[in-house]
Enzyme design. Structure first.
Site, PDB file in Angstrom:
ATOM      1  N   HIS A 116     -16.666  -2.082   1.639  1.00 14.89           N
ATOM      2  CA  HIS A 116     -17.592  -2.383   2.744  1.00 14.89           C
ATOM      3  C   HIS A 116     -17.871  -3.877   2.877  1.00 14.89           C
ATOM      4  O   HIS A 116     -18.719  -4.269   3.673  1.00 14.89           O
ATOM      5  CB  HIS A 116     -18.886  -1.590   2.565  1.00 14.89           C
ATOM      6  CG  HIS A 116     -18.636  -0.118   2.557  1.00 14.89           C
ATOM      7  ND1 HIS A 116     -18.532   0.632   3.708  1.00 14.89           N
ATOM      8  CD2 HIS A 116     -18.395   0.746   1.535  1.00 14.89           C
ATOM      9  CE1 HIS A 116     -18.270   1.891   3.393  1.00 14.89           C
ATOM     10  NE2 HIS A 116     -18.177   1.989   2.080  1.00 14.89           N
ATOM     11  N   SER A 174     -21.962   1.584  -0.785  1.00 17.50           N
ATOM     12  CA  SER A 174     -21.600   2.293   0.443  1.00 17.50           C
ATOM     13  C   SER A 174     -22.762   3.028   1.084  1.00 17.50           C
ATOM     14  O   SER A 174     -22.801   3.190   2.292  1.00 17.50           O
ATOM     15  CB  SER A 174     -20.465   3.272   0.162  1.00 17.50           C
ATOM     16  OG  SER A 174     -20.857   4.229  -0.806  1.00 17.50           O
ATOM     17  N   LYS A 225     -12.117   0.617   6.699  1.00 17.92           N
ATOM     18  CA  LYS A 225     -13.427   0.294   7.276  1.00 17.92           C
ATOM     19  C   LYS A 225     -13.242  -0.799   8.324  1.00 17.92           C
ATOM     20  O   LYS A 225     -12.745  -0.509   9.392  1.00 17.92           O
ATOM     21  CB  LYS A 225     -14.412  -0.084   6.159  1.00 17.92           C
ATOM     22  CG  LYS A 225     -15.021   1.134   5.466  1.00 17.92           C
ATOM     23  CD  LYS A 225     -14.151   1.741   4.430  1.00 17.92           C
ATOM     24  CE  LYS A 225     -14.792   2.960   3.787  1.00 17.92           C
ATOM     25  NZ  LYS A 225     -13.877   3.606   2.847  1.00 17.92           N
TER      26      LYS A 225
END
Ligand code: PMP
Length: 383
Positions: A211, A183, A240
């Site tokens: 991610h 991250s 995300k």
């Protein structure tokens, strides 16, 4: 007279402020996928994880609004009581299909997912090996499990294997946990080798792909980048690239059934609002309809890394490591004065001496916006 609790808090705050490590909230309005409103100014954000701009996509917002009209704003209870809105099963089937597993389980957030999954499978007498740069919530899950927890060097399979060889024998069950895309660094774990080491030592593998989803490879995340990788627990978030809130884990049906009956953060926590689940389904529809979106964040990240002679970006995240917290704060202030938001990330989120600007790219950024960022960063780069 100050009570001791208040005096304790004030003392801690003063200490943190003296070392440039105090964090404070800044009210920040986001009215689209790129700009933020802060302190009366409009800034181009390179700090949001909304990698595909889906938090403001009309179809995603419409799906959330429709779910609120039909089901209201809250789930009403834990999923095991009355909170298991029918949309959950639909989203779980979609995620399992995307990840190529039998089943999936939705959690309230990524933090809740890792805090719930890890103690479900390991406990006292067991062993957890965690990449030293793995996300804080993996460490929290490990701590909650009371299993022996040992860090291995970042992306270092030799170190992992050595630790498996020396510690595995004494332990009961063994779990290896890592981020897929890291991250704060944006690099990718060598999942094929990690998974081979896991199999060689009869250890299970959990990968946090918060991610990766919607950004890496075909958009399904890191696991598919590695032909050989067997990831037992494929965890990720809906917060995300999916543009909403919540998280999931994909695995075999027995593993998921066990999580649903035993993970404390599923059993004892209210189900996500149905609108979040509907929004995630709509976001996955957008990605399926417009797969070309997925390449957008990495293309923009690579435009920057090429221009600044940095290692080519592997994901939507690019770290500009500046060292001391004060330097990172000064750089962030300078960029903010130029209309660009790149929030300084300081210890303990990153190791001491590696304070940084963590840049996050979106398919919605224009090339001009990226070029503006490139020019603003030049004076800050180590020569
Ligand atoms: N895992 C990783 C790798 C993350 O970066 C984050 C949050 N940024 C989380 C988990 C936690 O997810 P959530 O924000 O949904 O709690």
């Amino acid at each position: 007279m100050t009570d001791t609790l208040t005096a304790f808090a004030q003392g801690k705050i003063d200490q943190l402020a003296a070392s440039s490590l105090l964090r404070t909230l800044r009210p920040t309005g986001r009215r689209d996928g790129v700009f933020v409103e802060r302190g009366g100014r409009r800034l181009v954000s390179f700090s949001c994880n909304d990698y595909l701009g889906l938090s403001h996509h009309p179809a995603v917002k419409a799906a959330a609004q429709a779910a609120i009209e039909t089901y209201g704003t809250g789930s009403g209870a834990s999923r095991l009581i009355t909170g298991d809105n029918p949309l959950f099963a639909e989203l779980e089937a979609r995620l399992a299909a995307l990840k190529g597993t039998e089943a999936a389980c939705i959690f309230g957030s990524g933090y809740l997912a890792n805090a719930g999954i890890i103690p479900t499978f390991v406990g006292p007498g067991d062993l957890i090996l965690v990449d030293e740069l793995a996300h804080a919530c993996i460490w929290s899950g490990a701590k909650l499990s009371s299993a022996q927890t040992v860090a291995f060097r970042h992306n270092d399979v030799a170190d992992l294997s050595a630790k498996l060889a020396s510690l595995r024998g004494e332990a009961g069950r063994t779990l290896i946990a890592t981020d897929g895309v890291f991250s704060m660094d944006g690099d990718i774990a060598p999942l094929d080798e990690i998974s081979r080491a896991a199999r060689a030592h009869d250890a299970w593998l959990l990968v946090d792909d918060a991610h990766g989803l919607g950004v890496v490879g075909d958009g399904s995340g890191t696991a598919k980048l590695f032909a050989d990788a067997r990831v037992d627990l494929q965890m990720g978030t809906l917060s995300k690239a999916i543009g909403g809130y919540g998280a999931y884990v994909c695995a075999t049906k027995p593993v998921i059934d066990f999580i649903k009956t035993r993970s404390r953060t599923v059993v004892y926590s209210t189900g996500l609002p149905p609108a979040n689940v509907a929004a995630a389904l709509a976001a996955l529809d957008v990605i399926a309809r417009e797969p070309e979106r997925v390449a957008g964040p990495i293309a923009r990240a690579r435009r920057l890394t090429a221009a600044l002679n940095l290692p080519a970006a592997e994901s939507a995240v690019v770290p500009i490591v500046l060292g001391e917290a004060e330097t990172a704060l000064a750089a962030a202030r300078d960029l903010e004065a130029r209309g660009l938001l790149a929030v300084a990330i300081r210890p303990p989120t990153v190791p001491a001496g590696t304070a940084r600007l963590r840049l996050a790219f979106s398919s919605e950024h224009t090339e001009e916006q990226v070029d503006q960022l490139i020019e603003a960063l030049r004076p800050w780069l180590p020569r």
